[in-house]
Design a protein around this motif. Structure first.
Motif, PDB file in Angstrom:
ATOM      1  N   ASN A  67     -35.184 -22.672 -15.480  1.00  0.00           N
ATOM      2  CA  ASN A  67     -35.104 -22.349 -14.054  1.00  0.00           C
ATOM      3  C   ASN A  67     -33.851 -22.964 -13.449  1.00  0.00           C
ATOM      4  N   TYR A 117     -31.865 -23.534  -9.664  1.00  0.00           N
ATOM      5  CA  TYR A 117     -31.933 -23.462  -8.202  1.00  0.00           C
ATOM      6  C   TYR A 117     -30.548 -23.144  -7.661  1.00  0.00           C
ATOM      7  N   TYR A 131     -34.777 -19.734  -6.711  1.00  0.00           N
ATOM      8  CA  TYR A 131     -34.875 -20.219  -8.074  1.00  0.00           C
ATOM      9  C   TYR A 131     -34.765 -18.988  -8.968  1.00  0.00           C
ATOM     10  N   GLY A 165     -34.934 -17.531 -13.038  1.00  0.00           N
ATOM     11  CA  GLY A 165     -35.361 -17.785 -14.401  1.00  0.00           C
ATOM     12  C   GLY A 165     -35.188 -16.539 -15.237  1.00  0.00           C
ATOM     13  N   GLU A 212     -35.918 -14.801 -18.754  1.00  0.00           N
ATOM     14  CA  GLU A 212     -36.822 -14.985 -19.886  1.00  0.00           C
ATOM     15  C   GLU A 212     -36.781 -13.782 -20.809  1.00  0.00           C
TER      16      GLU A 212
END
Length: 136
Positions: A105, A107, A130, A132, A134
């Motif tokens: 993650n 920010y 944030y 992320g 994946e």
């Protein structure tokens, strides 16, 4: 099948948690409704729920953006809308690079920019997110 081939077959998913906006709300008595629209590829727009506030809006909402096409930037637009979401006023746009590492993650506090009456780009606030990336 080698690890490289397997990784090439995996799709990437971007999770964007819109936390809030700073520098937009005036703290007066009148409440305003805000929403954020996010995308990496224009054919896959995602939007937050409408937040009503007289201060800087907080969203705390996760948007899932499947990465079906190669992308390197996340685009975010902030709108002031009426409660029925039938009329919108563009507040500003933020752009940020996508994370380079998967499963971590990141920010970011990114500038919201718009044009002033002379056509110059000006900072109107900041969007807090944030990110992320994946493998799916």
């Amino acid at each position: 099948m080698s690890c490289v081939e397997k990784n090439q077959d995996n799709k990437m998913d971007l999770f964007v948690m819109v936390v809030g906006v700073s520098g937009i709300g005036d703290g007066g008595d009148k409440k305003y409704n805000y929403k954020v629209v996010a995308w990496t590829n224009e054919d896959d727009l995602r939007q937050t729920k409408i937040v009503s506030t007289n201060a800087d809006p907080e969203f705390r909402e996760v948007l899932h953006l499947p990465q079906n096409k190669a992308a390197s930037f996340l685009n975010l637009d902030l709108f002031s809308v009426n409660s029925a979401d039938t009329d919108a006023f563009f507040c500003g746009r933020a752009n940020t690079a996508l994370p380079m590492k998967t499963n971590a993650n990141v920010y970011r506090k990114v500038k919201l920019e718009n044009l002033d009456t002379s056509g110059n780009i000006v900072t109107v606030g900041y969007l807090q997110v944030y990110l992320g990336l994946e493998t799916g």
